[in-house]
Design an enzyme around this catalytic site. Structure first.
Site: not given
Length: 347
Positions: A243, A288
């Site tokens: 990611s 996140k």
């Protein structure tokens, strides 16, 4: 009074026992675990890909002129807690923004811990390779496939060395690790292939069998590196998964092109990236976003497929920019920094 006291004392024993069992890591006097089959996911640390970590540039570029950068381009992570007692799991669920997920979603039951670690590290290496290739493609610079690891059982172990640059398979040009893997996977164990190297040399290799697919197997790990003698290294230890790809790629673009991508602002984000520059979705997006906001980010680059979920977190004071490609991420940041009309996850 004595009878009542005895009733109270003895009646407390089941409560004490229950309290012990929900908080103890093992069954009393044994090694049998009493942990719950869940993991807790929450906001993890963030890292500025334009800065250094433990004395090294996170994205270190040498062998070419590097433009001065400012602001932040932070990659974000998700923290994962496992081996929790029932009390610990309930505490995470009730007293934090953590999400409880089945442990199988973190550690597939058909894979060992070593296999999972190896898979995550491979995914991270692939994300670095894709970040370099995508950034170089965006910048119009050439890349080449380089060998970074050779497995002990590799059919090519006596013919290939770490650092070799592969330019062809059976005289067909190779431009990326993915292309090379697909070419090998299209062959069968026992097939012979000619590997062409930078500089003109060739070696013939008899392929082994991939233990997972039964197809052809070369047994090497590869990455994309610049073909112009520039060296790009990504220096983050103990981070797994793919990611970070988008933020790595943006850091390379920012350092190798004039001007500032950030406009001096604190930008954070996430997203996988493929060799063509397409940005893919990731897990744990709400955590996140929260991690980015807690770190001080003003903007969060959000994969288009994660936009609805990211917006559902309702984190105030941070703008969620919707991105589908590396090129779009650069254009979105430019629009944001120059007072334009970037596309957000709310429109």
């Amino acid at each position: 009074m004595n009878r009542r006291s005895r009733t109270v004392i003895w009646g407390a024993i089941p409560v004490v026992a229950f309290s012990y069992l929900i908080s103890a890591p093992t069954v009393p006097f044994t090694d049998i675990p009493l942990t719950v089959p869940y993991a807790a996911e929450g906001p993890g640390p963030t890292y500025n890909t334009l800065a250094d970590y433990e004395g090294k540039n996170i994205v270190d570029i040498s062998g070419t002129e590097v433009d001065r950068t400012d602001g932040n381009l932070n990659m974000t992570t998700v923290s994962v807690r496992t081996q929790m007692t029932l009390a610990q799991a309930m505490s995470r669920w009730l007293l934090s923004d953590d999400t409880l997920v089945p442990i199988e979603s973190i550690f597939p039951p058909d894979m060992s811990e070593e296999e999972i670690t190896e898979q995550n590290q491979l995914a991270f290496t692939d994300s670095e390779s894709s970040a370099t290739l995508a950034a170089y493609s965006y910048l119009g610079r050439p890349t080449v496939v380089e060998v970074v690891e050779i497995m002990p059982e590799a059919p090519a172990k006596d013919l290939v060395t770490v650092g070799d640059q592969i330019v062809s398979i059976d005289d067909a040009s190779v431009h990326s690790p993915t292309q090379l893997r697909e070419m090998i996977a299209g062959k069968n164990p026992g097939d012979k292939v000619k590997i062409g190297f930078s500089g003109g040399g060739q070696h013939e290799v008899t392929l082994g069998e991939n233990p997972h697919t039964g197809k052809g197997f070369l047994g090497i790990t590869m990455t994309s590196v610049p073909a112009d003698n520039t060296k790009i290294e990504y220096n983050l230890e103990d981070i797994g998964g793919p990611s970070a790809g988008l933020m790595f790629s943006l850091a390379v673009v920012d350092k190798l092109s004039p001007g500032s991508l950030t406009g001096g602002k604190f930008i954070a984000g996430t997203g996988t990236i493929d060799e063509a520059g397409a940005v893919g979705p990731i897990g744990g997006i709400t955590h996140k976003v929260r991690a980015a906001k807690d770190a001080g980010a003003q903007v969060f680059l959000t994969p288009a497929a994660n936009c609805a979920e990211a917006a559902s977190a309702k984190v105030e004071g941070i703008t969620l920019l919707k991105v589908g490609t590396l090129d779009e991420a650069v254009r979105q940041l430019d629009a944001y920094n120059t007072g334009g009309a970037p596309t957000t996850c709310g429109n």
